[in-house]
Enzyme design. Structure first.
Site, PDB file in Angstrom:
ATOM      1  N   GLU A 191     -11.229   4.514  -0.792  1.00 57.84           N
ATOM      2  CA  GLU A 191     -11.607   4.863   0.587  1.00 57.84           C
ATOM      3  C   GLU A 191     -12.452   6.141   0.621  1.00 57.84           C
ATOM      4  O   GLU A 191     -12.135   7.138  -0.009  1.00 57.84           O
ATOM      5  CB  GLU A 191     -10.357   5.034   1.471  1.00 57.84           C
ATOM      6  N   ASP A 196       0.836  -1.202   0.000  1.00 57.45           N
ATOM      7  CA  ASP A 196       0.000   0.000   0.000  1.00 57.45           C
ATOM      8  C   ASP A 196       0.870   1.251   0.000  1.00 57.45           C
ATOM      9  O   ASP A 196       0.530   2.268   0.601  1.00 57.45           O
ATOM     10  CB  ASP A 196      -0.919  -0.015   1.234  1.00 57.45           C
ATOM     11  N   ASP A 254      -3.326  -2.944  -2.330  1.00 56.91           N
ATOM     12  CA  ASP A 254      -4.385  -1.932  -2.394  1.00 56.91           C
ATOM     13  C   ASP A 254      -4.279  -1.149  -3.705  1.00 56.91           C
ATOM     14  O   ASP A 254      -3.251  -1.175  -4.389  1.00 56.91           O
ATOM     15  CB  ASP A 254      -4.261  -0.977  -1.200  1.00 56.91           C
ATOM     16  N   ASN A 255      -5.343  -0.467  -4.083  1.00 59.22           N
ATOM     17  CA  ASN A 255      -5.348   0.509  -5.185  1.00 59.22           C
ATOM     18  C   ASN A 255      -5.074  -0.076  -6.555  1.00 59.22           C
ATOM     19  O   ASN A 255      -4.426   0.559  -7.401  1.00 59.22           O
ATOM     20  CB  ASN A 255      -4.345   1.627  -4.896  1.00 59.22           C
ATOM     21  N   LYS A 258       2.374   2.616  -6.267  1.00 56.48           N
ATOM     22  CA  LYS A 258       2.010   1.624  -7.292  1.00 56.48           C
ATOM     23  C   LYS A 258       3.205   1.224  -8.152  1.00 56.48           C
ATOM     24  O   LYS A 258       3.334   0.087  -8.550  1.00 56.48           O
ATOM     25  CB  LYS A 258       0.902   2.191  -8.157  1.00 56.48           C
TER      26      LYS A 258
END
Ligand SMILES: Cc1ncccc1-c1cc(O)c2nc[nH]c(=O)c2c1
Ligand SMILES: [Mg+2]
Length: 214
Positions: free
Chosen positions: A199, A141, A169-170, A144
């Site tokens: 989120e 997290d 995540d993401n 990227k």
């Protein structure tokens, strides 16, 4: 000097949360970040996916890349069994003391070690300097562009074992296309996608689980 958003989040937790109660710290952050100021905590919706994968992994040793304010470190650490431990890597020096304080308020300082620096510099030290054998669970997290290279680094450093579980995540927003390409085409990973939302927003996002097959 004006306070940072992260300092304001800490102020809110310090004033409103019940000391030693992780759930109340999480609720306080989620409330503040959905009502007052958006912030990049994994949040309550994706947080439930994180909870379920941590419960599945039941890790003795866990690693998180990207501590930020400590929200996901608290989500993970509150589910760890007595002797288990979470290492969390954060490169932004402004976030580290705030995360430490928020994790302390949650009463989880004994279960979390925050390591300040870049993941690519710290991962190669985990075995020698932090006495880590292998990692049972890794939460990606941080940034990227680093998901894929840091995953490769974890494997190269012998930190993954048959059954190690990675969760990223993401995957959709901001998005990690190189990581998805890498992990889904790498025969030693078994991948599962979990659609969700960014989120505190109605924007589409997703998490990707990858089990290392050894
Ligand atoms: C910051 C931001 N703005 C708009 C949309 C998404 C984001 C965003 C959301 C996250 O969950 C992140 N997690 C880790 N690292 C990030 O950089 C990050 C950025
Ligand atoms: Mg994130």
């Amino acid at each position: 000097m004006d306070q940072s958003k992260e300092q304001r989040i800490l102020n809110s937790v310090s004033y409103n949360a019940v000391k030693g109660d992780p759930e109340s710290v999480l609720d306080c952050i989620d409330k503040y970040c959905s009502q007052k100021e958006w912030a990049m905590n994994v949040g309550d919706e994706k947080g439930l996916i994180l909870d379920n994968v941590v419960k599945e992994a039941d890790p003795t040793t866990a690693l998180e890349l990207g501590t930020y304010c400590g929200y996901s470190a608290i989500r993970i650490a509150r589910l760890l069994k007595p002797k288990a431990h979470l290492f969390s890597i954060e490169f932004n020096p402004e976030f580290v003391p705030i995360a430490k304080e928020i994790i302390e308020i949650a009463g989880l300082s004994d279960k979390v070690t925050i390591l300040e620096g870049h993941a690519q510099d710290i991962i190669p030290q985990l075995k020698s300097k932090y006495d880590v054998d292998t990692l049972d669970f890794v939460f990606l997290d941080h940034w990227k562009e680093r998901y894929a290279p840091d995953t490769i680094l974890l494997e190269e450093c012998g930190l993954l074992r048959k059954g190690s579980i990675l969760l990223a995540d993401n995957i959709i927003y901001p998005g990690a296309p190189e990581f998805l390409e890498y992990i889904r085409n790498h025969k030693r990973f078994e991948c599962t996608n979990y659609p969700s939302h960014l989120e505190y927003m109605k924007v589409e996002d997703a998490m990707e689980k990858a089990v290392y097959l050894g």
